[in-house]
Design an enzyme around this catalytic site. Sequence first.
Site, PDB file in Angstrom:
ATOM      1  N   LEU A   1      -4.118  -5.292  -5.969  1.00 37.63           N
ATOM      2  CA  LEU A   1      -3.044  -4.311  -5.797  1.00 37.63           C
ATOM      3  C   LEU A   1      -1.855  -4.923  -5.053  1.00 37.63           C
ATOM      4  CD1 LEU A   1      -2.540  -1.317  -6.335  1.00 37.63           C
ATOM      5  CD2 LEU A   1      -3.294  -0.895  -3.985  1.00 37.63           C
ATOM      6  N   ASP A   2      -0.674  -4.735  -5.599  1.00 36.51           N
ATOM      7  CA  ASP A   2       0.579  -5.186  -4.964  1.00 36.51           C
ATOM      8  C   ASP A   2       0.652  -6.707  -4.792  1.00 36.51           C
ATOM      9  OD1 ASP A   2       1.090  -2.521  -4.788  1.00 36.51           O
ATOM     10  OD2 ASP A   2       0.766  -2.367  -2.632  1.00 36.51           O
ATOM     11  N   GLU A   3      -0.213  -7.430  -5.496  1.00 30.66           N
ATOM     12  CA  GLU A   3      -0.213  -8.882  -5.326  1.00 30.66           C
ATOM     13  C   GLU A   3       0.186  -9.630  -6.594  1.00 30.66           C
ATOM     14  OE1 GLU A   3      -0.564 -10.537  -2.609  1.00 30.66           O
ATOM     15  OE2 GLU A   3      -1.307  -9.016  -1.241  1.00 30.66           O
TER      16      GLU A   3
ATOM     17  N   GLY B   1       0.796  -1.217   0.000  1.00 36.56           N
ATOM     18  CA  GLY B   1       0.000   0.000   0.000  1.00 36.56           C
ATOM     19  C   GLY B   1       0.826   1.262   0.000  1.00 36.56           C
TER      20      GLY B   1
END
Lengths: 290, 290, 290, 290
Positions: D234-236, D208
Amino acid sequence: MSRTSRDVVDLGTLIVQGDDRQGIVAAVSSLLAKYGANIVSLDQHSTDPAGGRFFQRTTFHLEDLPAQIPSLSDELDNVLGMLGQSYRLTEARKPKRVAIMVSKTDHCLLDLLWRQRRGEIHMNVGMVIANHPDLGDDVRGFGIPFIHIPVNRASRAQAEAEQLKLLTDNVDLVVLARYMQILSGDFLQQVGVPVINIHHSFLPAFIGAGPYQKAKDRGVKLIGATAHYVTEDLDEGPIIEQDVVRVSHVETAAELQRRGADVERQVLSRAVAWHCEDRVIRDGNQTVVF
Amino acid sequence: MSRTSRDVVDLGTLIVQGDDRQGIVAAVSSLLAKYGANIVSLDQHSTDPAGGRFFQRTTFHLEDLPAQIPSLSDELDNVLGMLGQSYRLTEARKPKRVAIMVSKTDHCLLDLLWRQRRGEIHMNVGMVIANHPDLGDDVRGFGIPFIHIPVNRASRAQAEAEQLKLLTDNVDLVVLARYMQILSGDFLQQVGVPVINIHHSFLPAFIGAGPYQKAKDRGVKLIGATAHYVTEDLDEGPIIEQDVVRVSHVETAAELQRRGADVERQVLSRAVAWHCEDRVIRDGNQTVVF
Amino acid sequence: MSRTSRDVVDLGTLIVQGDDRQGIVAAVSSLLAKYGANIVSLDQHSTDPAGGRFFQRTTFHLEDLPAQIPSLSDELDNVLGMLGQSYRLTEARKPKRVAIMVSKTDHCLLDLLWRQRRGEIHMNVGMVIANHPDLGDDVRGFGIPFIHIPVNRASRAQAEAEQLKLLTDNVDLVVLARYMQILSGDFLQQVGVPVINIHHSFLPAFIGAGPYQKAKDRGVKLIGATAHYVTEDLDEGPIIEQDVVRVSHVETAAELQRRGADVERQVLSRAVAWHCEDRVIRDGNQTVVF
Amino acid sequence: MSRTSRDVVDLGTLIVQGDDRQGIVAAVSSLLAKYGANIVSLDQHSTDPAGGRFFQRTTFHLEDLPAQIPSLSDELDNVLGMLGQSYRLTEARKPKRVAIMVSKTDHCLLDLLWRQRRGEIHMNVGMVIANHPDLGDDVRGFGIPFIHIPVNRASRAQAEAEQLKLLTDNVDLVVLARYMQILSGDFLQQVGVPVINIHHSFLPAFIGAGPYQKAKDRGVKLIGATAHYVTEDLDEGPIIEQDVVRVSHVETAAELQRRGADVERQVLSRAVAWHCEDRVIRDGNQTVVF
């Protein structure tokens, strides 16, 4: 290593060095306390518990520093003179005046100019001197004068005279950002300021020309770069910073050169940044980096 | 690099090398396919797109491998002979038989023995030969024979004869784990197996004795270690692995030595582990490490 | 960071911390100068140029230190009390008394015991407490008492009572060298000394159990380890040291664990060595490591 | 990983992936041998000795490659279809067509453009799309179109439509070089090409916003960056590359950000270079990087 504090107007940096003896830290800190200065950081190094050499870097905040410097210097002359120490007092707000010398390759040059623009290196690059015209557009794009002074074996003396005319009294530091020419001992003496070079190998391995091909031939598993102050002994000056990157049998010499370029630009930029923050102290052929 | 597969009984490793030419990969993989083998991993390297040297390491699973090896070898002789390639076929289940030679310092030795005990290096250390008695208790604590053969200038030939008697036909690899003696060319020829040494510097920097003091004197910012095959040219053999650690003006030469010891034991352990998994191929004075 | 100086009988270490204000460095160094002490090293950190927290570590040489400590302490009470600082004064010659707690894996334990034996970590390991009997021979081989206290859910309170009886007043530090049990808040309060743990991941990534499998599942390209002071919040205590190693798609979770073990032992050994030299100062949930 | 071979006109790259089974390597290499192709490099990975997933990257030299591709593709369809493998065949001479999306910070963008200009990344950056106008001069200085499309919460859908109009059919890859906006799932589906993002932390730590402040608050000793394919989570997305740099208590959050920027640009440049050489294969939420 905090690099933000340089923005503060009243921040001073005091470098003290000499033969080690008792009471230096106390003398300096007491003098600063007397002036009402606040010590922001203090680094100290003795090469030996007894009979070694002493190095101290102190940054301090002192209200109205520029006005206080003459008086503070007088007292430092006195106090540190009695203790056999030399010193250097600088105002953090004043950036170093820098000239960069280059040939044709751009990676070190661009990294330095870009970091200056971002405010990461506290310097003003006043000129770029090159023995080839190739990088003129890049440099001028940053708003920095680019001076092309061709050099060949016959013209070296004259070229150095031209360079010295530009540099003398105008810069505090000369950075050789892959400047593929050897500077004469005369030049180094007359320029009167430190000269930092980036050598494209992990010194003292692969001294001299063609280090990437030598590294390939030797079959090393790491390649590196070395930033050092330039002395008359080629590749033998005091080392400021070094780093390496892992390689394998896969890379050709040309690929080693490309991988190495990444290390070169980082090592040189770090060395220049530290120099510009007065973090690097020469100790014979070595350096203390605080 | 998978190290678990060696537990599988029917796992084979095939090393192929020679002058590069078309069709080698196809020939090998077709032959393996014909046998019903499943290729588990395949690494290939050519030193040049045209006219270079070719290296290939293949691990494969083949039902009832030990029984099939004679027939497979015959076919490999045939197929690879026509392609001008030499090859080496090993069973992953068979650990390398290793002798370690040491002097007085324990860091490399213990790291190797610990890793053997934990199953991290696929070897059987059958003996430790030392020119000093100091490490006897440590070695015997692992249940491994420790043989003390003193060496001095006068006795070297005799000592080497004693060592050779112990080593000949008994080991697949000799590891010099900080064995502070130079082995003669005769010894190297007669021992008939690879010898791996750990040099306590980042070769080719600081060749020879006393590298940590030399590093201190030169003021380097990184120190390293190098594992290499031993040849008659001291410190000039093919490099298997190298690594470095960051140091500064703070460390004395004695502290560099202590920091360096950590790098030495890791570099040597990695080199020995890779050798024992047939990952290292000599290519003249260089190595290919798959 | 010089680690040799601890051998000197008259070497002292003074840790000062508190709210930042002017004159602390001067006050300490003047007091030491008054006693005729020679400052060997001085590290200082302020979290903020104005209104931050202040940390200072000074090592000094003072003739006849043990005899002078009472008087020096009185003056420090006085001087530092007025400046709102707390302090800790230790003699470098006194090794920390340490207990190590383990389960079944040996890599961190052996590295600590071996470094103690080599004189690399300035500690005396007085006992090893284990919830499994496996490592008894190894520990006793170093001449160190090994106490087996089994722990299960039902017996935890009683086991902790037994552990506390062994530890209380006997140790200055507890090291969890892959002790796979959670210590209760009660235990941490009653033990009364710092507890250092090694977590087998790069915190705050992969908090909790099974970090190597989690790392494999997430497909990370680096794995790491974290040494931290233990607090009641699992894996949330102040971090002392961290490091990583590069991995790839090739490694299985089991191989990640093996690669990670190397990082774990190095990170833990460094953290314990630094703690034992009074280089680590807690600052809330963070640490200052000089 | 050889990066020179792409200059060769007749060099092809073949990516094969699918469920692991016997004979894939043999089938591919035999087919290539039949065509008279010379295998230049071959990388192979199986996630499991039995029942895993299979990945192979082969580069080969084949006279008159462009003309042979249709026929070769037909045969690959046939051979690999029977083996249940999918494949991708590319010509190394064709650079990937790339669009870069940015906001205001220049470090990742400039590093990519410099490397493209030096020939280090085999791509053609056809456009830079930005939600702020700040970097226009820099981009246009490279002769590359810069398109400013402002984005706010209300205008996102319209902005994405504009972006898609520019991107569709025009690019093979989108690189988010610190583009501080979240792309919708719709956008990702419609853009139809891979999207690579640089996250300014060592994922999965500090997912995040504001990772450097979080890192400062947690007191970590290393900070990192992660390049990954963008997915709706997100961010994965699958991680391509990560790296870290050592920090300490000294750095403020702002300084961590500056140190981190260096890591970000290197990690992103490496990831993009590898992608452009078809070295990165997605395997669910992980990647195989050959």
